[in-house]
Design an enzyme around this catalytic site. Sequence first.
Site, PDB file in Angstrom:
ATOM      1  N   SER A   1       0.781  -1.090   0.096  1.00  0.00           N
ATOM      2  CA  SER A   1      -0.133  -0.148  -0.170  1.00  0.00           C
ATOM      3  C   SER A   1       0.934   1.281  -0.079  1.00  0.00           C
ATOM      4  O   SER A   1       1.707   1.309   0.667  1.00  0.00           O
ATOM      5  CB  SER A   1      -0.862  -0.007   1.305  1.00  0.00           C
ATOM      6  OG  SER A   1      -0.117   0.157   2.355  1.00  0.00           O
TER       7      SER A   1
ATOM      8  N   HIS B   1       5.604   2.557  11.116  1.00  0.00           N
ATOM      9  CA  HIS B   1       4.812   2.894  12.315  1.00  0.00           C
ATOM     10  C   HIS B   1       4.939   4.225  12.766  1.00  0.00           C
ATOM     11  O   HIS B   1       4.263   4.864  13.358  1.00  0.00           O
ATOM     12  CB  HIS B   1       4.706   1.912  13.075  1.00  0.00           C
ATOM     13  CG  HIS B   1       4.313   0.524  12.886  1.00  0.00           C
ATOM     14  ND1 HIS B   1       5.407  -0.306  12.334  1.00  0.00           N
ATOM     15  CD2 HIS B   1       3.107  -0.141  12.439  1.00  0.00           C
ATOM     16  CE1 HIS B   1       4.925  -1.326  11.760  1.00  0.00           C
ATOM     17  NE2 HIS B   1       3.186  -1.441  12.124  1.00  0.00           N
TER      18      HIS B   1
END
EC number: 2.1.1.14
Length: 764
Positions: free
Chosen positions: A433, A694
């Site tokens: 993604s 993250h």
Amino acid sequence: MARTHLSGFPRIGARREFKFAQESFWRGESNESELRRVAAQLRARHWKLQHDAGLDFVAVGDFAYYDQMLNLSALLGALPPRFGFDPATLSLAQYYELARGSAAQPAMEMTKWFDTNYHYLVPEMSPDTTFDGGVQWLLDEIDEALALNLPVKPVLIGPITYLWLSKSHVAGFDRLSLLPKLVIRYRLLLEHLAQRGIEWVQLDEPALCVDLPHEWLEAFSAAYDGLGTTRVNVLLATYFDTAAAHAPRLAKLPIAGVHVDLVRAPQQLDAWRAALPAHAVLSAGVIDGRNIWRGDLRGIVEALRDVHAEFGERLWIAPSCSLLHVPVSLHAEKKLDADLKSWLAFATEKLDEVATVALALGDPAAAQATLTAADVALEARRNSSAVVNALVQKRVAAVSAEMAERKSPFAKRNIVQREALDLPLLPTTTIGSFPQTASIRQARAAYKRGELRALDYLQRMRAEIEFAVRKQEALDLDVLVHGEAERNDMVEYFGEQLWGYAFTENGWVQSYGSRCVKPPIIYGDVYRPEPITVETARYAQSLTPRVMKGMLTGPVTLLQWSFVRDDQPRSATALQLALAIRDEVVDLERAGIRIIQIDEPAFREGLPLRTADWAAYLEWATRAFRISAAGVDDRTQIHTHMCYSEFNDILPSIAAMDADVITIETSRSAMELLDGFGAFSYPNEIGPGVYDIHSPRVPSTEAMQRLLERACEVIPAERLWVNPDCGLKTRGWPETEAALTNMVRAAKALRAKLAARECDELSV
Ligand code: GLN
Ligand code: ZN
């Protein structure tokens, strides 16, 4: 008559009221008293539901502002000292700092609650930890419920499970040594309950359902000898698996009763019946707290009839575990197929099921109509043509051993693939993604609302794909992806195109804090009526001469992140999913896609609680993956992706999946994981994530090159890939571009270095 109770109710609210209240508080748009008001309202509403359903007790203590383990730490006064908070006067703002971190301190560690998708905050223990008492929220909540004249049964995590799930970073420190102090605090707490006239308290010890070391089992006597002798009756609750092996031990404790999970482990009933002393309560967890199916009430009643005759009022009826793991109510579902809806029970409906079972045991005639209604629904489900698909049955019956085998072993495939793909040493790629920008999300929302026509939406998505492709070309990545703009969720996207899957409007389940997930429901045989990703992949490949990776979600992850059928084993559903994905893989190959990635981020979390059960799971899960992947020719390269680092203990199974390339998370554990891969001599190719997606931090070229060099020490450079450690959908473009620029530079620098070294060696 049997008595009725529950271990906990979902706290987030039917319309996720508490999620929105928390988030507004975090944004500074509301204050502490406003948040407390919403919380109190929800608690009162949920207690009323329990009471109106006719349960003999309402559960208090299941509510938490973020997480029940954190609430317990705050109650005991055992907060990590690094925050410098006084537990007795802890404010909600401070509480959320513990949960979410701040500029000054990283948040407490968060991890999965047993084998659920719920996450708790890990208590931090040290030799200096004290339990001198903290916030009084629990007592306030009990008073709140008592003021409403409700029969209160407080529910708390028990001391052994609390310590078991905690962590200490002090080397050589045995956190079990804190138990005596902890028990003193629990005793005090139970005394406070007794003063309020509380008759029963439930202490949850699900740790009894994992492989607990001997000294931890011994500790139960020490703990409960102290806790069972207060003026409150202790119900010790186990769930998520059998605790039968511990029945003789627990039966000797001075406790007043035991709760057992008869959904996950129905076979343990007899062991408990035999072991419990004459005065003890047996709480039968017979309504599934982990799944959304309506129970076989008549079957349950039959199975309990003898125990009821023997135990009478000492038999209690309950859901198997807290209802935290299922959505709040079916009322909010307006679009679900009517048949399917009649087969389901969410938390609110499960309360009625508990009451019906108790009623049917005590007064069969009075419960007849309700039991019959349940029979009818069950019968309809059993015979529904939506559940059984002859086509799928035929295919499943014809599955052969060869279907799980690629045509040639890895060594041979590898040669063919190298030739076909012609990639440089240390090929660079991403996990799938790219940033889900506001404009992508707006387009999807508009399309879902019917404001954007299908063709316009398709064009918008194609524009996004082209944008991502051009970016990747400019970054000079070797293997490209289309960017997954069209997917909001990697399970939902596939589930929506598969037969046998259904989606709820409001079936939210808390994952952690304010975060909820809406797992789809697999109700029938899974079948892929037509290709799902092929046109998108073909289009993406048409834009570029570089290799375009096809992107799929694997069968184990599709299974793991859905509510699954309870009328066949998980392995059977996994096999059906594998066949559906296999068809997609073959179609992608046919469309000219040369690399296909089958994501399995949930592979590890499917592991059963007890290691004795691991082998069976790993066997069928690995087979499902292999079947999904093995339909292609040698020259087609299969990738898989897993985003966690704790898999040294399942490495043989990871290797047995036999993906040509696996990309994994390693950056946060500084490549420690790779040691495991090195020691095990993982045979195929690996892309250890070189940067942590993250965080918005952009890692330097040097840092990534260093990680790669370390990776080269355990895995030959010929078998290494270079990639981030997960998909980039939560990131923004600026940091994504900057990080990938550095990543490509790091790969090129190392390539040059290795080439130079080779020249040196040749010239020597
Ligand atoms: N291909 C998916 C993505 O990049 C993988 C997500 C995941 O591992 N959870 O978003
Ligand atoms: Zn990932």
